[in-house]
Design a protein around this motif. Sequence first.
Motif, PDB file in Angstrom:
ATOM      1  N   ALA A 157      30.623   2.408  51.675  1.00 21.50           N
ATOM      2  CA  ALA A 157      30.357   0.871  51.343  1.00 21.50           C
ATOM      3  C   ALA A 157      31.484   0.635  50.132  1.00 21.50           C
ATOM      4  O   ALA A 157      31.316  -0.518  49.607  1.00 21.50           O
ATOM      5  N   GLY A 158      32.269   1.384  49.916  1.00 23.65           N
ATOM      6  CA  GLY A 158      33.235   1.200  48.668  1.00 23.65           C
ATOM      7  C   GLY A 158      32.997   2.119  47.713  1.00 23.65           C
ATOM      8  O   GLY A 158      32.204   3.095  47.795  1.00 23.65           O
ATOM      9  N   ALA A 159      33.756   1.822  46.765  1.00 21.45           N
ATOM     10  CA  ALA A 159      33.926   2.681  45.342  1.00 21.45           C
ATOM     11  C   ALA A 159      32.555   2.486  44.725  1.00 21.45           C
ATOM     12  O   ALA A 159      31.638   1.577  44.568  1.00 21.45           O
ATOM     13  N   LEU A 160      32.188   3.819  44.182  1.00 21.54           N
ATOM     14  CA  LEU A 160      30.989   4.028  43.374  1.00 21.54           C
ATOM     15  C   LEU A 160      31.366   4.738  42.178  1.00 21.54           C
ATOM     16  O   LEU A 160      31.752   5.934  42.319  1.00 21.54           O
ATOM     17  N   THR A 161      31.080   4.299  41.086  1.00 14.65           N
ATOM     18  CA  THR A 161      31.236   5.182  39.885  1.00 14.65           C
ATOM     19  C   THR A 161      29.883   6.060  39.684  1.00 14.65           C
ATOM     20  O   THR A 161      28.944   5.341  39.332  1.00 14.65           O
ATOM     21  N   VAL A 162      30.149   7.292  39.490  1.00 12.13           N
ATOM     22  CA  VAL A 162      28.929   8.171  39.098  1.00 12.13           C
ATOM     23  C   VAL A 162      29.286   9.004  37.905  1.00 12.13           C
ATOM     24  O   VAL A 162      30.303   9.766  37.790  1.00 12.13           O
ATOM     25  N   GLN A 186      32.727   0.867  30.002  1.00 17.67           N
ATOM     26  CA  GLN A 186      32.977  -0.605  30.491  1.00 17.67           C
ATOM     27  C   GLN A 186      34.423  -1.017  31.412  1.00 17.67           C
ATOM     28  O   GLN A 186      34.322  -1.850  32.043  1.00 17.67           O
ATOM     29  N   SER A 187      35.327   0.023  31.176  1.00 19.41           N
ATOM     30  CA  SER A 187      36.263  -0.173  31.823  1.00 19.41           C
ATOM     31  C   SER A 187      36.380   0.657  33.256  1.00 19.41           C
ATOM     32  O   SER A 187      37.296   0.387  34.148  1.00 19.41           O
ATOM     33  N   LEU A 188      35.294   1.349  33.538  1.00 16.98           N
ATOM     34  CA  LEU A 188      35.127   1.880  34.714  1.00 16.98           C
ATOM     35  C   LEU A 188      34.612   1.042  35.943  1.00 16.98           C
ATOM     36  O   LEU A 188      33.959   0.174  35.671  1.00 16.98           O
ATOM     37  N   PRO A 189      35.049   1.397  37.260  1.00 18.72           N
ATOM     38  CA  PRO A 189      34.681   0.263  38.194  1.00 18.72           C
ATOM     39  C   PRO A 189      33.211   0.261  38.412  1.00 18.72           C
ATOM     40  O   PRO A 189      32.470   1.298  38.296  1.00 18.72           O
ATOM     41  N   ARG A 190      32.613  -0.923  38.958  1.00 19.86           N
ATOM     42  CA  ARG A 190      31.139  -1.266  39.384  1.00 19.86           C
ATOM     43  C   ARG A 190      31.144  -1.412  40.817  1.00 19.86           C
ATOM     44  O   ARG A 190      32.102  -1.562  41.241  1.00 19.86           O
ATOM     45  N   SER A 209      20.367   1.295  26.914  1.00 21.45           N
ATOM     46  CA  SER A 209      21.608   1.143  27.751  1.00 21.45           C
ATOM     47  C   SER A 209      21.403  -0.243  28.372  1.00 21.45           C
ATOM     48  O   SER A 209      22.589  -0.657  28.685  1.00 21.45           O
ATOM     49  N   GLY A 210      20.452  -0.834  28.568  1.00 19.86           N
ATOM     50  CA  GLY A 210      20.518  -2.182  29.312  1.00 19.86           C
ATOM     51  C   GLY A 210      20.574  -2.071  30.959  1.00 19.86           C
ATOM     52  O   GLY A 210      20.645  -3.108  31.417  1.00 19.86           O
ATOM     53  N   TRP A 211      20.591  -1.042  31.289  1.00 18.31           N
ATOM     54  CA  TRP A 211      21.054  -0.563  32.776  1.00 18.31           C
ATOM     55  C   TRP A 211      19.653  -0.556  33.613  1.00 18.31           C
ATOM     56  O   TRP A 211      18.557  -0.028  32.856  1.00 18.31           O
ATOM     57  N   THR A 212      19.511  -0.517  34.852  1.00 19.55           N
ATOM     58  CA  THR A 212      18.436  -0.520  35.580  1.00 19.55           C
ATOM     59  C   THR A 212      17.853   0.823  35.902  1.00 19.55           C
ATOM     60  O   THR A 212      18.891   1.681  36.337  1.00 19.55           O
ATOM     61  N   SER A 213      16.676   1.378  35.449  1.00 22.13           N
ATOM     62  CA  SER A 213      16.197   2.726  36.134  1.00 22.13           C
ATOM     63  C   SER A 213      15.888   2.667  37.481  1.00 22.13           C
ATOM     64  O   SER A 213      14.836   1.711  38.113  1.00 22.13           O
ATOM     65  N   LEU A 214      16.620   3.681  38.374  1.00 26.00           N
ATOM     66  CA  LEU A 214      16.325   3.789  39.731  1.00 26.00           C
ATOM     67  C   LEU A 214      15.147   4.626  40.149  1.00 26.00           C
ATOM     68  O   LEU A 214      14.511   4.523  41.121  1.00 26.00           O
ATOM     69  N   VAL A 215      14.642   5.478  39.138  1.00 29.11           N
ATOM     70  CA  VAL A 215      13.421   6.232  39.532  1.00 29.11           C
ATOM     71  C   VAL A 215      12.681   6.552  38.072  1.00 29.11           C
ATOM     72  O   VAL A 215      13.227   6.674  37.134  1.00 29.11           O
ATOM     73  N   ARG A 216      11.207   6.404  38.120  1.00 27.38           N
ATOM     74  CA  ARG A 216      10.417   6.578  37.119  1.00 27.38           C
ATOM     75  C   ARG A 216       9.596   7.949  37.604  1.00 27.38           C
ATOM     76  O   ARG A 216       8.560   7.377  38.390  1.00 27.38           O
ATOM     77  N   HIS A 231      17.064  10.969  34.131  1.00 30.44           N
ATOM     78  CA  HIS A 231      17.313   9.545  34.440  1.00 30.44           C
ATOM     79  C   HIS A 231      18.341   9.383  35.274  1.00 30.44           C
ATOM     80  O   HIS A 231      19.234  10.066  35.404  1.00 30.44           O
ATOM     81  N   VAL A 232      18.108   8.341  36.132  1.00 35.46           N
ATOM     82  CA  VAL A 232      19.106   7.722  37.040  1.00 35.46           C
ATOM     83  C   VAL A 232      19.016   6.366  36.687  1.00 35.46           C
ATOM     84  O   VAL A 232      18.158   5.557  37.014  1.00 35.46           O
ATOM     85  N   LEU A 233      20.399   5.710  36.083  1.00 39.18           N
ATOM     86  CA  LEU A 233      20.385   4.234  35.656  1.00 39.18           C
ATOM     87  C   LEU A 233      21.370   3.868  36.256  1.00 39.18           C
ATOM     88  O   LEU A 233      22.586   4.314  36.573  1.00 39.18           O
ATOM     89  N   ALA A 234      21.343   2.457  36.818  1.00 43.35           N
ATOM     90  CA  ALA A 234      22.449   1.750  37.357  1.00 43.35           C
ATOM     91  C   ALA A 234      22.964   0.395  36.607  1.00 43.35           C
ATOM     92  O   ALA A 234      21.932  -0.161  36.130  1.00 43.35           O
ATOM     93  N   ASP A 235      24.290   0.208  37.069  1.00 43.53           N
ATOM     94  CA  ASP A 235      24.597  -1.004  36.580  1.00 43.53           C
ATOM     95  C   ASP A 235      25.464  -1.741  37.694  1.00 43.53           C
ATOM     96  O   ASP A 235      26.157  -1.114  38.342  1.00 43.53           O
ATOM     97  N   ALA A 236      25.159  -2.816  37.879  1.00 48.59           N
ATOM     98  CA  ALA A 236      25.657  -3.819  39.067  1.00 48.59           C
ATOM     99  C   ALA A 236      25.532  -3.063  40.408  1.00 48.59           C
ATOM    100  O   ALA A 236      26.555  -3.517  41.117  1.00 48.59           O
ATOM    101  N   LEU A 237      24.551  -2.565  40.548  1.00 46.82           N
ATOM    102  CA  LEU A 237      24.129  -2.008  41.904  1.00 46.82           C
ATOM    103  C   LEU A 237      23.312  -2.633  42.598  1.00 46.82           C
ATOM    104  O   LEU A 237      22.159  -3.069  42.191  1.00 46.82           O
ATOM    105  N   HIS A 238      23.844  -3.032  43.746  1.00 45.54           N
ATOM    106  CA  HIS A 238      22.636  -3.874  44.712  1.00 45.54           C
ATOM    107  C   HIS A 238      22.493  -3.345  45.933  1.00 45.54           C
ATOM    108  O   HIS A 238      21.620  -4.127  46.672  1.00 45.54           O
ATOM    109  N   TRP A 239      22.705  -2.097  46.148  1.00 49.26           N
ATOM    110  CA  TRP A 239      22.083  -1.373  47.196  1.00 49.26           C
ATOM    111  C   TRP A 239      20.689  -1.005  47.096  1.00 49.26           C
ATOM    112  O   TRP A 239      20.126  -0.874  45.970  1.00 49.26           O
ATOM    113  N   GLN A 240      19.957  -1.087  48.251  1.00 48.07           N
ATOM    114  CA  GLN A 240      18.276  -0.976  48.037  1.00 48.07           C
ATOM    115  C   GLN A 240      18.185   0.410  47.739  1.00 48.07           C
ATOM    116  O   GLN A 240      18.644   1.257  48.681  1.00 48.07           O
ATOM    117  N   VAL A 241      17.038   0.626  47.205  1.00 43.85           N
ATOM    118  CA  VAL A 241      16.595   1.927  46.923  1.00 43.85           C
ATOM    119  C   VAL A 241      15.483   2.159  47.743  1.00 43.85           C
ATOM    120  O   VAL A 241      14.443   1.424  47.866  1.00 43.85           O
TER     121      VAL A 241
END
Length: 272
Positions: A157-162, A186-190, A209-216, A231-241
């Motif tokens: 689906a394209g590039a993902l920074t992990v 901040q300079s890494l791809p989203r 962080s202000g990022w979204t937690s994908l699992v609690r 933790h697994v935290l995401a920024d600008a990720l729109h793929w469905q969990v």
Amino acid sequence: MRLRLATVNAASGRDLRDGKLSSDRMAAAVAGLGADVVAVQEVDHLLPRSGGTDQAALVAAACAAGGPAWQHRFAAAVHGTPGSRDTFRTAERTLATEPSYGIALATRFPVLQWHELRMAPARAQLPVVLPAGAPQRVLWVPDEQRVALAAVVQTPAGALTVISTHLSFSPARAVVQLRQLKAWSQSLPRPLVLMGDLNLPGPLAPRTSGWTSLVRAKTFPSPAPRVQLDHVLADALHWQVTDARSERVGGSDHRALVVDLALPLVGEAVTG
């Protein structure tokens, strides 16, 4: 298509059930998570206590299971065995032939870029409060350098920074490091996903962080965890969990976190 992310503090392969350390058993347990991208913390590299093995390479080989090779990288936080006054020292960089301890990333996808961040240890000893169930007292212990390792991977689906990281055992110091990591990223791809043992309980990590937690889910101490430190935290990720959970991984004192994402094809991501 499903993409599975996993993060695990592997405790250098030490199994709390029998007290033995086995790199092969640890690698097999991590591979058993069935992830496409895995972040691993507390990784040994050529250390005598783990038989001089390259644990990151063993994890990648176990995940590949005889199929196409996985890309992987180890990032050293310290050289020598942690706790050893004779060999333990800060790692200014990762050296392929130097016995070290740190973190790793492994993935079945092509890696477009690698990035590394080093976060200096505190100048003074840090307070650690023993977990519930232990005698309640504060220990003052030396801090150690922490590192973050980022891979920009090419998914269908394209590039993902992990990013994989293992932050300080002192929550106050871990908060500072998480803010430092966010600024560096901040300079890494989203989109971007941060995975690891952040040593921050519950909602403190996403709040800082202000990022979204994908699992609690509670992760420490396994097998009967009382608090979420991983933790697994995401920024600008729109793929469905589609699924998010914790899992036991061998005899580690941490549970792994596993997140499944519904991965759109590139054309779907653009037109949908």
